[in-house]
Design a protein around this motif. Structure first.
Motif, PDB file in Angstrom:
ATOM      1  N   UNK A  63       0.688  -1.040   0.056  1.00 13.07           N
ATOM      2  CA  UNK A  63      -0.270   0.098  -0.151  1.00 13.07           C
ATOM      3  C   UNK A  63       1.011   1.716  -0.133  1.00 13.07           C
ATOM      4  N   UNK A  64       2.270   1.011  -0.274  1.00  9.67           N
ATOM      5  CA  UNK A  64       3.061   2.048  -0.017  1.00  9.67           C
ATOM      6  C   UNK A  64       2.564   2.957  -1.640  1.00  9.67           C
ATOM      7  N   UNK A  65       2.824   4.623  -0.826  1.00  8.62           N
ATOM      8  CA  UNK A  65       2.304   5.300  -1.851  1.00  8.62           C
ATOM      9  C   UNK A  65       1.033   5.646  -2.976  1.00  8.62           C
ATOM     10  N   UNK A  66       0.069   5.051  -1.748  1.00 11.45           N
ATOM     11  CA  UNK A  66      -1.296   4.578  -1.957  1.00 11.45           C
ATOM     12  C   UNK A  66      -2.130   4.587  -1.257  1.00 11.45           C
ATOM     13  N   UNK A  67      -2.000   4.524   0.511  1.00  4.55           N
ATOM     14  CA  UNK A  67      -2.539   4.392   1.406  1.00  4.55           C
ATOM     15  C   UNK A  67      -1.728   6.640   2.199  1.00  4.55           C
ATOM     16  N   UNK A  68      -2.816   6.239   3.069  1.00  2.12           N
ATOM     17  CA  UNK A  68      -2.106   7.487   4.334  1.00  2.12           C
ATOM     18  C   UNK A  68      -2.711   7.194   5.593  1.00  2.12           C
ATOM     19  N   UNK A  69      -1.978   7.002   6.525  1.00  2.00           N
ATOM     20  CA  UNK A  69      -2.845   6.741   8.079  1.00  2.00           C
ATOM     21  C   UNK A  69      -2.575   8.239   8.042  1.00  2.00           C
ATOM     22  N   UNK A  70      -3.509   8.715   8.908  1.00  2.00           N
ATOM     23  CA  UNK A  70      -3.111  10.014   9.657  1.00  2.00           C
ATOM     24  C   UNK A  70      -4.170  10.092  10.941  1.00  2.00           C
ATOM     25  N   UNK A  71      -4.157  10.785  12.103  1.00  2.00           N
ATOM     26  CA  UNK A  71      -4.889  10.813  13.019  1.00  2.00           C
ATOM     27  C   UNK A  71      -4.828  12.457  13.735  1.00  2.00           C
ATOM     28  N   UNK A  72      -6.634  12.627  14.241  1.00  2.00           N
ATOM     29  CA  UNK A  72      -6.243  14.078  15.281  1.00  2.00           C
ATOM     30  C   UNK A  72      -7.031  13.567  16.255  1.00  2.00           C
ATOM     31  N   UNK A  73      -5.730  13.403  17.281  1.00  3.68           N
ATOM     32  CA  UNK A  73      -6.184  13.301  18.948  1.00  3.68           C
ATOM     33  C   UNK A  73      -7.005  14.280  19.661  1.00  3.68           C
ATOM     34  N   UNK A  74      -7.221  15.032  18.962  1.00  3.78           N
ATOM     35  CA  UNK A  74      -8.450  16.082  19.491  1.00  3.78           C
ATOM     36  C   UNK A  74      -9.735  15.809  19.283  1.00  3.78           C
ATOM     37  N   UNK A  75     -10.011  14.961  17.808  1.00  2.00           N
ATOM     38  CA  UNK A  75     -10.628  14.270  17.643  1.00  2.00           C
ATOM     39  C   UNK A  75     -11.032  12.821  18.240  1.00  2.00           C
ATOM     40  N   UNK A  76     -10.263  12.582  18.503  1.00  2.00           N
ATOM     41  CA  UNK A  76     -10.083  10.873  19.111  1.00  2.00           C
ATOM     42  C   UNK A  76     -10.431   9.690  17.834  1.00  2.00           C
ATOM     43  N   UNK A  77      -9.620   9.926  16.927  1.00  2.00           N
ATOM     44  CA  UNK A  77      -9.950   9.521  15.915  1.00  2.00           C
ATOM     45  C   UNK A  77      -9.005   9.059  14.929  1.00  2.00           C
ATOM     46  N   UNK A  78      -8.804   8.243  14.321  1.00  2.00           N
ATOM     47  CA  UNK A  78      -7.326   7.759  13.173  1.00  2.00           C
ATOM     48  C   UNK A  78      -8.060   7.468  12.210  1.00  2.00           C
ATOM     49  N   UNK A  79      -7.304   7.889  10.830  1.00  2.00           N
ATOM     50  CA  UNK A  79      -8.052   7.710   9.461  1.00  2.00           C
ATOM     51  C   UNK A  79      -7.156   7.016   8.703  1.00  2.00           C
ATOM     52  N   UNK A  80      -7.747   6.626   7.643  1.00  2.00           N
ATOM     53  CA  UNK A  80      -6.633   5.421   6.413  1.00  2.00           C
ATOM     54  C   UNK A  80      -7.545   6.144   5.451  1.00  2.00           C
ATOM     55  N   UNK A  81      -6.509   7.062   4.517  1.00  2.00           N
ATOM     56  CA  UNK A  81      -7.033   7.358   2.913  1.00  2.00           C
ATOM     57  C   UNK A  81      -5.969   6.585   2.121  1.00  2.00           C
ATOM     58  N   UNK A  82      -7.511   5.775   1.525  1.00  2.00           N
ATOM     59  CA  UNK A  82      -7.034   4.619   0.670  1.00  2.00           C
ATOM     60  C   UNK A  82      -7.114   5.251  -1.110  1.00  2.00           C
ATOM     61  N   UNK A  83      -6.213   5.649  -2.230  1.00  2.00           N
ATOM     62  CA  UNK A  83      -5.790   5.614  -2.904  1.00  2.00           C
ATOM     63  C   UNK A  83      -5.411   4.870  -3.872  1.00  2.00           C
ATOM     64  N   UNK A  84      -6.575   5.369  -5.493  1.00  2.00           N
ATOM     65  CA  UNK A  84      -5.665   3.747  -6.149  1.00  2.00           C
ATOM     66  C   UNK A  84      -6.151   3.109  -6.053  1.00  2.00           C
ATOM     67  N   UNK A  85      -7.207   2.651  -5.371  1.00  2.00           N
ATOM     68  CA  UNK A  85      -7.264   1.509  -5.389  1.00  2.00           C
ATOM     69  C   UNK A  85      -7.837   0.372  -6.115  1.00  2.00           C
ATOM     70  N   UNK A  86      -7.169  -1.229  -4.945  1.00  2.00           N
ATOM     71  CA  UNK A  86      -6.923  -2.347  -6.616  1.00  2.00           C
ATOM     72  C   UNK A  86      -8.155  -3.060  -6.138  1.00  2.00           C
ATOM     73  N   UNK A  87      -8.018  -4.092  -7.408  1.00  2.00           N
ATOM     74  CA  UNK A  87      -9.231  -5.363  -6.453  1.00  2.00           C
ATOM     75  C   UNK A  87      -8.565  -6.326  -5.291  1.00  2.00           C
ATOM     76  N   UNK A  88      -7.617  -6.496  -5.856  1.00  2.00           N
ATOM     77  CA  UNK A  88      -6.664  -6.705  -4.412  1.00  2.00           C
ATOM     78  C   UNK A  88      -6.748  -6.241  -3.405  1.00  2.00           C
TER      79      UNK A  88
END
Length: 125
Positions: A63-88
């Protein structure tokens, strides 16, 4: 403690999705966080992880170069941005809280304490 993952859905190959993981009963800023995925008939495998402060991240090679993990501790939330998604990439995606604030170890389920219920991502080719 509850981790609520959301944001999954059906998307065409090449598209994008953003997953969210909101915590209750747990202060996420005290822990590193991770995302794992599990495809039908396969083991749950590591996708990405982020330290408590958000200043360091780790990714599976797939997933390197396609997914990005981030977090907002003020919202107590973690995110996973997924781009260039593949069937796999089709799988149920789970968020989890690491046992430590840092990622001394990160790519195995045994290092994570609490798990969300999962959100299904389906990528059509």
């Amino acid at each position: 403690v509850q981790l609520q993952a959301s944001g999954g859905g059906l998307v065409q190959a090449g598209g994008s999705l953003r997953l969210s993981c909101a915590a209750s009963g747990l202060t996420l800023s005290s822990y590193a966080m991770g995302w794992f995925c599990q495809a039908p008939g396969k083991e749950r495998e590591f996708v990405a992880a982020i330290v408590w402060s958000g200043t360091a991240t780790k990714y599976a090679d797939s997933v390197k170069g396609r997914f990005t993990i981030s977090r907002d501790n003020t919202k107590n939330t973690v995110y996973l941005q997924m781009s260039s998604l593949k069937a796999e990439d089709t799988a149920v995606y789970y968020c989890a809280s690491h046992r430590h604030p840092y990622l001394d170890t990160y790519n195995s389920k045994e290092f994570y304490t609490y798990w969300g219920q999962g959100t299904l991502v389906t990528v059509s080719s």
